[in-house]
Design an enzyme around this catalytic site. Structure first.
Site, short mmCIF file in Angstrom:
data_model
loop_
_atom_site.label_atom_id
_atom_site.label_comp_id
_atom_site.label_asym_id
_atom_site.label_seq_id
_atom_site.Cartn_x
_atom_site.Cartn_y
_atom_site.Cartn_z
N SER A 237 -3.89 30.10 -13.75
CA SER A 237 -2.36 30.41 -13.82
C SER A 237 -1.84 29.06 -14.69
CB SER A 237 -1.81 30.45 -12.59
OG SER A 237 -0.51 30.70 -12.49
N GLY B 247 -6.36 29.78 -10.53
CA GLY B 247 -6.70 28.51 -11.44
C GLY B 247 -6.34 28.72 -12.71
N GLY C 248 22.32 33.50 -8.36
CA GLY C 248 21.87 33.17 -7.02
C GLY C 248 21.55 34.11 -6.02
N ASP D 154 9.05 31.76 -14.91
CA ASP D 154 7.88 31.14 -14.28
C ASP D 154 7.23 30.29 -15.09
OD1 ASP D 154 6.29 30.72 -12.20
OD2 ASP D 154 4.85 32.24 -12.96
N HIS E 111 5.31 28.24 -10.62
CA HIS E 111 4.83 28.38 -9.26
C HIS E 111 3.59 27.54 -9.00
CE1 HIS E 111 2.09 31.56 -11.32
NE2 HIS E 111 1.11 31.10 -10.20
#
Length: 385
Positions: A240, A238, A293, A153, A122
């Protein structure tokens, strides 16, 4: 004679009391605690040891932790659901007349001396933006290629090492997150608030096996991250994509989110998830993953009982042209089983799909408007984002 004996006994008793007081209350008597027996000096040894560990980790890992930056500041606000967890700086409205400057937006760390960096997906989700990494000694490298894991992620950044001739990037040592225990010491390093590089914070592993809801339905990504690490080491916007390390300086997780509804509650993706993804990447050069999906929200047993629903995955969005779309799955369907296995908190939909292979046919049991139906779907390769 009897009085003399009593006086001697009394003096001996006073000396014993004073000596004991010096041992147990050294600050009152100005006693040098370093000269006390080791059993009485435990507190001092523990404090010095903890400080030394943190300092050693900061020195050892600091050079391998990098800042992820955009080449220019964006002038539009982010609408990512990750903002609930991580308000990424740098998305404020800017004066169009201002010159564009590199804007720090997150953290990463080196896992390969050939210029391979790990961060959160992300952090670098916008395909129209060019990214850079900045080292702790102010060296800047352009990101040549981004590999995004469609199911987790995480993302890999390949940087151009030729920009700084003679400079190399040192990879961090990866630990084993399967052996973590609650209460274990932890250190987080990252670019706090997108401004303060190599910020070091300490804490403990507060919990294991947590599940959080995060993600972007518009990217076709799942919204639930399962089996994440909870820590009270201070994690700020920040941070992350930065490393969570153990007392040996090994990476045990990738910091990914912080709860806005509570204090000292941060989350990290276990490093073993990254190691598994790297095996796949090293074999194929990309993250080939099976892909259904759908973006979904997990309906827990409690939610199902309170709302007269079935436990499972409530479909919020279906990606056009995906396996789910071709099988006829629609928004508001509740997927309850995959190949006869019940979807619940312990076995969420994302975990079931990740165990499958590309090209596998899966039987999907779902409910639509109270009716139970079954369809078959052929799992495709997840698209790169």
């Amino acid at each position: 004679m009897r009085r003399l004996i009593l006086l001697i006994v009394l003096l001996v008793g006073v000396l014993i009391v004073i000596n004991s007081a010096q041992i147990f209350f050294p600050k009152i008597f100005n006693v040098d605690t370093s000269k006390l027996p080791s059993s009485q000096n435990t507190e001092k040894i523990k404090i010095v040891s903890e400080e030394s560990i943190t300092i050693d980790i900061a020195k050892k890992a600091g050079a391998s932790v990098v800042t992820v930056a955009q080449e220019g500041r964006t002038r539009s606000r982010s609408n990512s659901p990750y903002d609930f967890f991580f308000g990424i700086p740098g998305f404020e409205e800017q004066d169009p007349q201002d010159p564009l400057q590199p804007q720090s937006i997150g953290t990463g760390f080196v896992i390969g001396a050939e210029g391979l960096i790990v961060t959160n997906k992300h952090v670098i989700s916008d395909p129209d933006i060019k990214y850079q990494i900045i080292t702790n000694n102010e060296k800047t490298y352009n990101v040549q290629k981004i590999y995004r894991d469609p199911l987790n992620d995480i993302a890999l950044l390949q940087v151009d090492l030729s920009q700084n001739s003679g400079n190399t990037l040192k990879a961090l040592e990866l630990g084993d997150s399967s052996k973590l225990q609650a209460g274990q010491y932890a250190v987080a390093i990252g670019t706090a608030l997108g401004e303060f590089r190599n910020t070091v914070t300490t804490g403990i592993i507060s919990g294991l096996g947590r599940g959080i809801t995060a993600g972007s339905p518009y990217e076709g990504a799942v919204e639930r991250l399962d089996n994440v690490i909870q820590t009270d080491a201070a994690i700020n916007p920040g941070n992350s994509g930065g490393p969570l390390l153990n007392s040996s300086g090994q990476v045990i997780g990738v910091n990914t989110a912080v709860s806005q509804s509570g204090q000292n509650i941060g989350f990290a993706i276990p490093i073993n998830v990254i190691k598994d993804s790297l095996k796949n990447f090293n074999q194929t050069g990309k993250f080939d993953r099976p892909y259904l999906g759908v973006a979904y929200r997990l309906v827990t047993k409690e939610m199902a009982n309170n709302n007269d629903l079935s436990e499972g995955a409530y479909v919020q969005d279906v990606v056009q042209g995906s396996s789910a779309d071709e099988a006829g799955i629609k928004p508001e369907d509740i997927i309850t089983e995959i190949d006869g296995e019940q979807i619940n908190e312990k076995t969420p939909l994302s975990a079931m799909i990740s165990k499958k292979k590309i090209g596998d046919s899966v039987k999907i049991t779902f409910e639509r408007a109270g009716d139970t139906q079954e369809v078959d779907a052929i799992l495709k390769v997840a698209p790169e984002k």
